[in-house]
Write an enzyme that holds these catalytic residues in place. Structure first.
Site: not given
Ligand code: GLA
Ligand code: ZN
Length: 699
Positions: A122, A157, A167, A315
Site C-alpha cells: 500500500c 518498477e 487509500c 534492464e
Molecule cells: C522486470 C523487473 C525485473 C524482472 C524482469 C523480467 O523488468 O524489474 O525484476 O522481473 O522484469 O523480465
Molecule cells: Zn492502501
C-alpha cells in the site's frame, strides 16, 4: 546543444551491466568469486544490487545484516566497478506483512492480498512508509559515500494500486484539493447521469468491478490519484537518500507499455530516466524492423521525458524473457543491434535483467548473462561481451543527445480517457499503436522524433503530430494554435478534441477547441468492422506527392473543410465518397493537417515524406534508407555520431551524399566509403564533424 554531464562523474562512459543478486548466493561464495572473474570478460562496469534484498538486510524487525553488502560494495570498488544500489521496497519480508497487515495491498474488488509476490504494498500505509524509510536511511548513511556507488535505484518498477481504507481517505483528500467542494466535483464528473450525484464526501470511493465504473471523471481522477500517491510514496522513500547523500543521483526503473502511472508527472522528480525494455523480437505479427521501430518509439519517449537528457537502459534481456506468451530466443546479432539501437536513441547504458540465472523462483528460466551452466562459453555470454567491447569503443557518445525537430504527442491521460471511451471501435482503439505508426513514418526516413505529452514546450519543434488527441486539456489548444501561427506544422487525426480534462465532451463541434486551428468540423465518426474498408484517393496534383489510393480501415470521420482548408485526399467509397480524408489549413505562418481516417501505413509514409520536404526537416543521413534500415543521430553540437542499423532481412547498401560529410567509423577511425554496406543486423556507428563544425574554416 551542449553535452549533458554523466549520470555520475565517477563513471563517465557508457554503462554496461545489470541486475546482480549475490543475496541469493550468500551460501555459495565460490559462485560470487566466479562472478567477479566473469564481470571483466563480459565488459561489465556496473551492477544493480539490493533490488529485492530486504530479508537479507533486515531478517527480523530491527535486526540488520549489512555485512554481505559491505563486502560486495568493497569488492566492486576494488575491481574498479560501480554499483547502482536499490532500495528494497519492491518486495518485503514475511515478518513485516504478518505483523502489519495494513502494508498489504487491497485490490479494486476490496479484497486484501495475502503476503506474496512483489510490488504488493500500500503506498499510503504509514507503517510501510516508516519501515522503508528506516531501512533507506541506514542504507544512505552507510553507503552514501561509498566509492562504488553511482546511483540510487528506488524500489523496482513502481506500479499497481491499492484500494484500502487508508487509500480511500487519501483519495478523498486529493479530490478536495483538486475540486474544492462537492458541487464542483459533481459538475466535473457530470454526476446527474444515472443519478450518480454525491451529497457527502464519504460516498466517494475508488472505481470497482462490482461498484462504480460509469463515471468517467471519477475513473480519470482515480488514475491521476494513483500516480500522485505512488509518486508521493517514492518521494518519501528517497528523502533519506537525498538527505544523506545529496551528490548521488536517484532514479527508478520505468516500464515501456505500462499505463498505470503517468510518467510525465514522475520525470521531474528523477535525476535520470531509466527504463526496462523487453520487446517481443521475432513475434509472429510483424517483421523484425517493425519491432525495432516500435522499440524506437519507446526509447524516444523515455528520452523526451526529461527533455532530451540521455536515459539509462536499466534492464533488457540478453537472450529471452520468461513472461511473453512465447519466449523466443533473440537470434544471433539481435542483442547487439537492439543494444546499440538503445544507445542510438539516447541511452547511456546497456544493462540487463539479469547477470546470473537464479536456481529457484519464478524467474529461474529468464535469460541472463550467465546461465546455469556457470561459465562464459555460451552464445549469450559471447554476444554480451561483444556489446561490452562495442560500448567501450564509443567514448564520445555518453552525454550527447538526439536533436529532434518532430514531436509525436502520446499522452498518458489521453490514453486513459480513450480506454474509458465507450463507442468508436471498442476493441480496436489502438491509441499506442497508432502513435507508434505515425512515429515510424519518420523513423523510416532517419528523422529524429521526441515522443511527448500534450503539456510540453512545443515551440522547439517544427512538426507536431497529435494522433487521436481525444482529450484536450485547458491551454493545450491555444499552445498548438500559437505553434502553427508561428510557422509550425501540426497534424491531427480522427478522434481529436472530443473531451476535456474531466472527460466531458467539448461542445460546439469536434475537434472542439482545435476546430478553428485545424479548419475542419468533424460531424460524425464511422467505425468499420474488421472485414470492411474504404479508401483515400489522393487529389491529383497535390503538392505532397500523394498518389493514387490508400487503404482505410476501422475509423472514418466525416468532416467538413472550413475556413478555406484545402482538401488533399478524399474518401473513395460508401455514402461519404468524395468527402475529405486529408485537409490542410494555413494559419498564420504555419499549416494544420487533418487526417480523418485510419489509413494503411503507406499513406503515413508518403504523407510524412511530403511534410518533411515541405518543412525542410533534417535527416540523420542524406542517403535514402531502404525498408528496415534506420539512421539516428547523437550529437554534442560539434561531433555527430550517426548510428546506421539494418533491421531488414537482407544485406543493404546506402549511397551516402555530399551532405553526409566526411564520415569515419567511430570504433576504429577508418574512413567510410559510399556505398555503405550493411549485413543483416549490422549496426555501424559513424562519426563526423557537425554541419556547423564543417562550415567553420579549415586549415
Ligand atoms: C522486470 C523487473 C525485473 C524482472 C524482469 C523480467 O523488468 O524489474 O525484476 O522481473 O522484469 O523480465
Ligand atoms: Zn492502501
Amino acid at each position: 546543444m551542449p553535452r549533458h554531464p554523466p549520470v555520475h562523474r565517477a563513471l563517465p562512459v557508457l554503462w554496461h551491466g545489470g541486475d546482480y543478486n549475490p543475496d541469493q548466493w550468500l551460501e555459495s561464495p565460490e559462485i560470487i568469486a566466479e562472478d567477479f572473474r566473469l564481470f571483466p570478460l563480459a565488459g561489465v562496469n556496473v551492477v544493480s544490487v539490493g533490488i529485492f534484498a530486504w530479508t537479507r538486510l533486515e531478517p527480523d524487525e530491527g535486526r540488520y545484516t549489512f555485512g554481505w553488502l559491505d563486502d560486495l560494495l568493497d569488492r566492486l570498488a576494488a575491481a574498479g566497478m560501480k554499483a547502482v544500489l536499490a532500495t528494497p521496497s519492491g518486495a518485503r519480508p514475511a515478518w513485516l506483512s504478518a505483523r502489519y497487515p495494513e502494508v498489504l495491498r487491497v485490490e479494486a474488488n476490496r479484497v486484501r492480498n495475502l503476503h506474496g509476490g512483489r510490488h504488493n504494498h500500500c503506498p499510503t500505509s504509514p507503517v510501510y512508509r516508516r519501515k522503508v524509510g528506516a531501512l533507506n536511511r541506514l542504507l544512505a548513511e552507510r553507503y552514501g559515500k561509498h566509492p562504488a556507488l553511482v546511483l540510487w535505484h528506488a524500489s523496482n518498477e513502481y506500479g499497481g494500486e491499492c484500494h484500502c481504507a487508508l487509500c480511500q481517505e487519501a483519495f478523498r483528500g486529493w479530490l478536495r484539493a483538486r475540486h474544492g467542494d462537492l458541487d464542483a466535483l459533481n459538475r466535473a464528473w457530470w454526476t446527474d447521469f444515472w443519478s450518480h450525484r454525491y451529497t457527502d464526501w464519504a460516498q466517494v470511493a475508488s472505481p470497482a468491478p462490482h461498484g462504480e465504473g460509469a463515471v468517467h471523471g471519477l475513473t480519470l481522477d482515480w488514475r491521476r490519484f494513483v500516480t500522485a500517491q505512488s509518486l508521493d510514496f517514492h518521494r518519501a522513500e528517497v528523502a533519506p537518500l537525498r538527505a544523506a547523500a545529496p551528490e548521488v543521483p536517484v532514479t527508478t526503473n520505468l516500464m515501456w507499455t505500462y499505463d498505470g502511472l503517468d510518467y510525465w508527472k514522475w520525470a521531474p522528480h528523477l535525476d535520470v530516466v531509466a527504463w526496462d525494455s523487453y520487446p517481443d523480437w521475432h513475434n509472429d505479427r510483424e517483421v523484425l524492423w517493425e519491432t525495432a521501430a516500435r522499440t524506437a518509439f519507446a526509447h524516444d519517449q523515455m528520452r523526451a521525458l526529461r527533455g532530451g537528457q540521455p536515459f539509462l537502459l536499466m534492464e533488457s534481456t540478453p537472450s529471452q524473457v520468461n513472461w511473453h506468451a512465447v519466449n523466443t530466443l533473440k537470434r544471433p546479432g539481435v542483442h547487439r543491434a537492439a543494444s546499440l539501437q538503445a544507445v542510438a536513441h539516447g541511452a547511456d547504458s546497456v544493462m540487463y535483467f539479469q547477470w546470473r540465472k537464479g536456481r529457484g523462483g519464478a524467474e529461474k528460466l529468464h535469460g541472463a548473462v550467465v546461465d546455469h551452466v556457470g561459465h562464459e562459453h555460451t552464445r549469450t555470454f559471447r554476444e554480451v561481451a561483444e556489446v561490452g567491447r562495442d560500448l567501450a569503443r564509443l567514448p564520445g557518445v555518453p552525454g550527447t543527445t538526439v536533436p529532434a525537430e518532430v514531436a509525436v504527442i502520446f499522452d498518458t491521460e489521453n490514453r486513459w480517457a480513450l480506454d474509458e471511451a465507450q463507442g468508436l471501435a471498442r476493441e480496436r482503439k489502438d491509441y499506442p499503436q497508432t502513435c507508434a505508426l505515425h512515429h515510424r513514418a519518420f523513423w523510416r526516413q532517419g528523422i529524429a522524433v521526441d515522443v511527448v505529452n500534450m503539456d510540453g514546450d512545443l515551440s522547439r519543434y517544427r512538426v507536431v503530430v497529435a494522433p487521436m488527441l481525444y482529450m484536450i486539456r485547458p491551454g493545450v489548444a491555444a499552445r498548438l494554435d500559437a505553434f502553427v501561427r508561428a510557422g509550425g506544422t501540426l497534424v491531427t487525426t480522427y478522434c481529436t478534441g472530443m473531451v476535456d480534462e474531466h472527460d466531458r465532451c467539448h461542445l460546439g463541434g469536434f475537434p472542439g477547441p482545435l476546430r478553428a486551428t485545424v479548419g475542419v468540423w468533424a460531424e460524425e465518426l464511422d467505425a468499420l468492422y474488421p472485414s470492411r474498408s474504404n479508401r483515400a484517393d489522393a487529389v491529383p496534383g497535390n503538392d505532397l506527392g500523394l498518389e493514387g489510393s490508400y487503404g482505410i480501415h476501422t475509423l472514418c470521420e466525416l468532416v467538413h473543410a472550413e475556413d478555406g482548408a484545402e482538401v488533399l485526399a478524399i474518401y473513395g467509397e460508401d455514402f461519404y465518397a468524395g468527402r475529405p480524408v486529408l485537409t490542410r489549413h494555413r494559419v498564420g505562418a504555419g499549416r494544420a493537417y487533418h487526417v480523418a481516417a485510419r489509413t494503411e501505413p503507406r499513406f503515413l509514409d508518403d504523407l510524412y515524406r511530403g511534410l518533411a520536404r515541405e518543412a525542410g526537416l533534417a535527416h540523420a543521413l542524406e542517403a535514402t534508407l531502404p525498408e528496415g534500415v534506420s539512421a539516428q543521430l547523437r550529437t554534442d553540437g560539434e561531433t555527430d555520431h550517426v548510428f546506421v542499423m539494418n533491421f531488414a532481412a537482407d544485406a543493404q547498401a546506402l549511397r551516402l551524399g555530399p551532405a553526409d560529410g566526411d564520415l569515419v567509423d567511430a570504433r576504429d577511425g577508418s574512413a567510410v566509403a559510399s556505398p555503405l554496406a550493411l549485413a543483416p543486423l549490422e549496426v555501424r556507428v559513424l562519426r563526423r564533424a557537425t554541419r556547423a563544425g564543417r562550415a567553420a574554416p579549415r586549415h
